[in-house]
Design an enzyme around this catalytic site. Structure first.
Site, PDB file in Angstrom:
ATOM      1  N   LYS A   1     -40.712 -37.438  10.016  1.00 49.77           N
ATOM      2  CA  LYS A   1     -40.032 -37.308   8.725  1.00 49.77           C
ATOM      3  C   LYS A   1     -39.082 -36.109   8.788  1.00 49.77           C
ATOM      4  O   LYS A   1     -39.521 -34.960   8.766  1.00 49.77           O
ATOM      5  CB  LYS A   1     -41.061 -37.088   7.605  1.00 49.77           C
TER       6      LYS A   1
ATOM      7  N   GLU B   1     -44.984 -24.088  12.821  1.00 42.12           N
ATOM      8  CA  GLU B   1     -43.936 -23.139  13.226  1.00 42.12           C
ATOM      9  C   GLU B   1     -43.197 -22.762  11.951  1.00 42.12           C
ATOM     10  O   GLU B   1     -42.462 -23.574  11.391  1.00 42.12           O
ATOM     11  CB  GLU B   1     -42.984 -23.794  14.241  1.00 42.12           C
TER      12      GLU B   1
ATOM     13  N   CYS C   1     -34.791 -19.710  12.741  1.00 46.41           N
ATOM     14  CA  CYS C   1     -36.091 -19.060  12.511  1.00 46.41           C
ATOM     15  C   CYS C   1     -36.162 -17.749  13.275  1.00 46.41           C
ATOM     16  O   CYS C   1     -36.714 -16.766  12.787  1.00 46.41           O
ATOM     17  CB  CYS C   1     -37.221 -19.992  12.912  1.00 46.41           C
TER      18      CYS C   1
ATOM     19  N   GLU D   1     -37.518 -13.437   4.083  1.00 39.68           N
ATOM     20  CA  GLU D   1     -36.683 -14.146   5.057  1.00 39.68           C
ATOM     21  C   GLU D   1     -35.450 -14.684   4.336  1.00 39.68           C
ATOM     22  O   GLU D   1     -35.543 -15.651   3.584  1.00 39.68           O
ATOM     23  CB  GLU D   1     -37.460 -15.313   5.678  1.00 39.68           C
TER      24      GLU D   1
HETATM   25  P1  NAD Z   1     -39.222 -26.431   4.043  1.00 40.22           P
HETATM   26  O1  NAD Z   1     -40.566 -25.894   4.245  1.00 40.22           O
HETATM   27  O2  NAD Z   1     -38.637 -26.417   2.674  1.00 40.22           O
HETATM   28  O3  NAD Z   1     -39.099 -27.940   4.533  1.00 40.22           O
HETATM   29  C1  NAD Z   1     -39.476 -28.339   5.816  1.00 40.22           C
HETATM   30  C2  NAD Z   1     -39.909 -29.780   5.799  1.00 40.22           C
HETATM   31  O4  NAD Z   1     -41.093 -29.917   5.015  1.00 40.22           O
HETATM   32  C3  NAD Z   1     -38.898 -30.746   5.195  1.00 40.22           C
HETATM   33  O5  NAD Z   1     -38.883 -31.925   5.994  1.00 40.22           O
HETATM   34  C4  NAD Z   1     -39.497 -31.056   3.831  1.00 40.22           C
HETATM   35  O6  NAD Z   1     -39.104 -32.307   3.314  1.00 40.22           O
HETATM   36  C5  NAD Z   1     -40.972 -31.039   4.144  1.00 40.22           C
HETATM   37  N1  NAD Z   1     -41.859 -30.841   2.993  1.00 40.22           N
HETATM   38  C6  NAD Z   1     -41.570 -30.366   1.760  1.00 40.22           C
HETATM   39  N2  NAD Z   1     -42.689 -30.329   1.002  1.00 40.22           N
HETATM   40  C7  NAD Z   1     -43.705 -30.775   1.775  1.00 40.22           C
HETATM   41  C8  NAD Z   1     -45.100 -30.957   1.566  1.00 40.22           C
HETATM   42  N3  NAD Z   1     -45.680 -30.644   0.410  1.00 40.22           N
HETATM   43  N4  NAD Z   1     -45.832 -31.418   2.585  1.00 40.22           N
HETATM   44  C9  NAD Z   1     -45.278 -31.715   3.772  1.00 40.22           C
HETATM   45  N5  NAD Z   1     -43.969 -31.572   4.023  1.00 40.22           N
HETATM   46  C10 NAD Z   1     -43.183 -31.104   3.038  1.00 40.22           C
HETATM   47  O7  NAD Z   1     -38.322 -25.613   5.071  1.00 40.22           O
HETATM   48  P2  NAD Z   1     -36.769 -25.616   5.184  1.00 40.22           P
HETATM   49  O8  NAD Z   1     -36.227 -24.804   4.057  1.00 40.22           O
HETATM   50  O9  NAD Z   1     -36.308 -27.009   5.389  1.00 40.22           O
HETATM   51  O10 NAD Z   1     -36.575 -24.832   6.585  1.00 40.22           O
HETATM   52  C11 NAD Z   1     -36.351 -23.491   6.696  1.00 40.22           C
HETATM   53  C12 NAD Z   1     -37.611 -22.779   7.159  1.00 40.22           C
HETATM   54  O11 NAD Z   1     -38.043 -23.285   8.417  1.00 40.22           O
HETATM   55  C13 NAD Z   1     -37.407 -21.303   7.390  1.00 40.22           C
HETATM   56  O12 NAD Z   1     -38.461 -20.590   6.828  1.00 40.22           O
HETATM   57  C14 NAD Z   1     -37.404 -21.167   8.893  1.00 40.22           C
HETATM   58  O13 NAD Z   1     -37.756 -19.893   9.384  1.00 40.22           O
HETATM   59  C15 NAD Z   1     -38.389 -22.203   9.288  1.00 40.22           C
HETATM   60  N6  NAD Z   1     -38.236 -22.559  10.699  1.00 40.22           N
HETATM   61  C16 NAD Z   1     -39.188 -22.172  11.584  1.00 40.22           C
HETATM   62  C17 NAD Z   1     -39.056 -22.459  12.939  1.00 40.22           C
HETATM   63  C18 NAD Z   1     -40.074 -22.032  13.934  1.00 40.22           C
HETATM   64  O14 NAD Z   1     -40.060 -22.542  15.040  1.00 40.22           O
HETATM   65  N7  NAD Z   1     -40.964 -21.130  13.593  1.00 40.22           N
HETATM   66  C19 NAD Z   1     -37.940 -23.172  13.366  1.00 40.22           C
HETATM   67  C20 NAD Z   1     -36.982 -23.548  12.438  1.00 40.22           C
HETATM   68  C21 NAD Z   1     -37.147 -23.253  11.094  1.00 40.22           C
END
Ligand code: NAD
Length: 465
Positions: free
Chosen positions: A167, A240, A274, A370
């Site tokens: 997803k 992650e 990230c 962040e």
């Molecule tokens: P997010 O947490 O808002 O969304 C990530 C994913 O989770 C999306 O696909 C979203 O639709 C889904 N999602 C939303 N609600 C959910 C739920 N209740 N249950 C399951 N899935 C759900 O994150 P974002 O804003 O899309 O991404 C940015 C974040 O990702 C930043 O904090 C960044 O640091 C982190 N990130 C981490 C890494 C790493 O490797 N550590 C890599 C890239 C990004």
């Protein structure tokens, strides 16, 4: 653009739809197909049915599938990169780099295997360790590297003999669907499925009793919800999550030489990485010079549509992130001194001028949280121990960087940083090395052999002879 969901080997339209916005224009790029709950159920059921057959394939067949997928992606790299820039916003060169990353990941995991290991053997006893696939793996990915992060989960999962339901993030589903189109040609029906949602199916997927493992990349806040959701069935889980990586500049550097590296690691992908540098600690004696140099780089950076040649920084990816940046810009003006940028650009799309902020306290939200965008706080320090203490004073622990003229001094400092990765005089993800977050930056490992093993269940076979 006619992209479909992939369910049970068929490319099918979703029951619903959603608009995907090009962040460089603020206009609708595509009306994208979107799954309903019934289609999510179909995808999980298909993956469950396909699992025994896929798990039983010879590892060489799975290697061949991954290699063919990599070849096919490479052949369509131009198409992928353009689509990625249009849906995500990043400059075309960065999009090409991301596609290359996806291809590299497939090739790295295609070489992995977990043969039976003899743990002990004598006249009376033989102990073997076997690694088995887990079953249906659900992958959930964010919008900053929509393709690379997806492939980073799908490649090891499939190679280890699992089946997958993916997803992508609702604001960047298109490259994931193009990837699905390719994978569909190289694996049996049901082995790989992709559904698109509008932030409404994540919880259904993570709590689904037929899902054995969830591999999630996203924000720490959502990661916590995912962890709660998998607890009822004790699924395997990799998280992650977010970071607030510090760059510490030592007092022996040539500022003019190091500043472009600091700037680059903070502003890549408009700061939406990230592992981006999200705060910079500079010795008091070099502070003014470093601030001036970073401000100059910010003012000179070419901010534009990623499809335009020469663009160095694109827009932030979505409206929500754009609004969040406006909050941090207000915070920067209130608690620090803005010496470059400070405003959204006066044009359509979600453009934020690369911003450098000095004289800001450690307690400001821009320093503690962040920001995930092109707004960078620069902090001054008196002693290196003090800088390390302040760098470690964070709920996050993803990465960090030390910049120095002396790698040995860099190592000394690096040994004291509380994070899953720390770089000295370099920066960047390498897929054959484990990536893990300390503290609230994650649980588990991705990439490298350690990451591969997380897609398997270990089993000890203990025999009397
Ligand atoms: P997010 O947490 O808002 O969304 C990530 C994913 O989770 C999306 O696909 C979203 O639709 C889904 N999602 C939303 N609600 C959910 C739920 N209740 N249950 C399951 N899935 C759900 O994150 P974002 O804003 O899309 O991404 C940015 C974040 O990702 C930043 O904090 C960044 O640091 C982190 N990130 C981490 C890494 C790493 O490797 N550590 C890599 C890239 C990004």
């Amino acid at each position: 653009m006619n992209l479909n969901l992939l369910i049970d080997g068929s490319l099918v339209p979703g029951a619903l739809s959603l608009d995907v916005i090009n962040p460089a224009t603020g206009q609708v790029l595509a009306t994208c197909t979107r799954a309903d709950k019934r289609q999510l159920e179909q995808a999980v059921a298909a993956a469950k049915r396909a699992f025994p057959g896929w798990a039983a394939t010879d590892i060489s067949a799975r290697k061949s599938s991954l290699t063919r997928i990599a070849d096919a992606m490479e052949a369509r790299a131009g198409e992928f990169a353009r689509l990625l820039t249009q849906e995500q916003g990043k400059p075309l060169a960065e999009a090409q780099f991301e596609i290359g990353g996806g291809v590299a990941i497939l090739r790295i995991f295609a070489e992995m295997d977990t043969p039976l290991v003899v743990r002990r053997e004598d006249d009376r006893q033989r102990v073997l360790e076997q690694r088995l696939p887990l079953g249906v793996v659900a992958t959930i990915t964010p919008w900053n590297f929509p393709l690379m992060l997806l492939v980073g989960k799908v490649a090891p999962a499939l190679m280890a003999g699992n089946t997958v339901v993916s997803k992508p993030a609702p604001t960047t589903p298109l490259t994931a669907l193009l990837f699905a189109e390719i994978v569909a040609e190289h694996v049996p029906a049901g082995v790989f499925n992709v559904i698109v949602d509008d932030n409404d199916l994540g919880a259904e997927l993570t709590s689904h009793p037929d899902v054995a493992k969830v591999s999630f990349t996203g924000s720490t806040a959502t990661g916590k919800r995912v962890m709660e959701s998998v607890s009822s069935t004790l699924k395997r889980l990799t998280l992650e999550l977010g970071g607030n990586d510090a760059a510490i500049v030592l007092d022996d550097v040539d500022v003019k030489e190091v500043a472009p590296h600091v700037f680059g690691t903070a502003m890549l992908n408009a700061g939406q990485v990230c592992l981006a540098t999200k705060r910079v600690y500079v010795p008091a004696a070099l502070y003014d010079e470093m601030c001036d140099e970073l401000a100059r780089l910010a003012k000179e950076a070419i901010v534009d549509d990623g499809l335009k040649q020469g663009t160095q920084i694109g827009p932030v990816q979505n409206k929500q992130q754009y609004e969040k940046m406006k909050f941090y810009l207000d915070d920067a003006k209130e608690s620090g001194t803005v010496i470059a940028g400070g405003e959204p650009l006066d044009r359509p799309g979600y453009f934020i001028a690369p911003t450098i902020v000095r004289d800001i306290p450690d307690t400001a939200p821009l320093v503690r949280e962040e920001q995930f965008g092109p707004v960078l706080p620069i902090l001054s320090y008196e002693t290196l121990d003090d800088a390390i203490l302040r760098a470690n004073d964070s709920e996050f622990g993803l990465g960090g960087t030390i910049w120095t003229a002396d790698p040995e001094r860099g190592l000394e400092a690096a040994l004291k940083i509380e994070s899953g990765t720390v770089w000295v005089n370099r920066h960047g993800l390498e897929f054959d090395l484990p990536l893990r977050g300390a503290k609230q930056s994650g649980i588990g490992v991705e990439y490298g052999v350690e990451g591969y093993i997380e897609y398997t269940q270990g089993k000890i076979i203990n025999m009397a002879l």
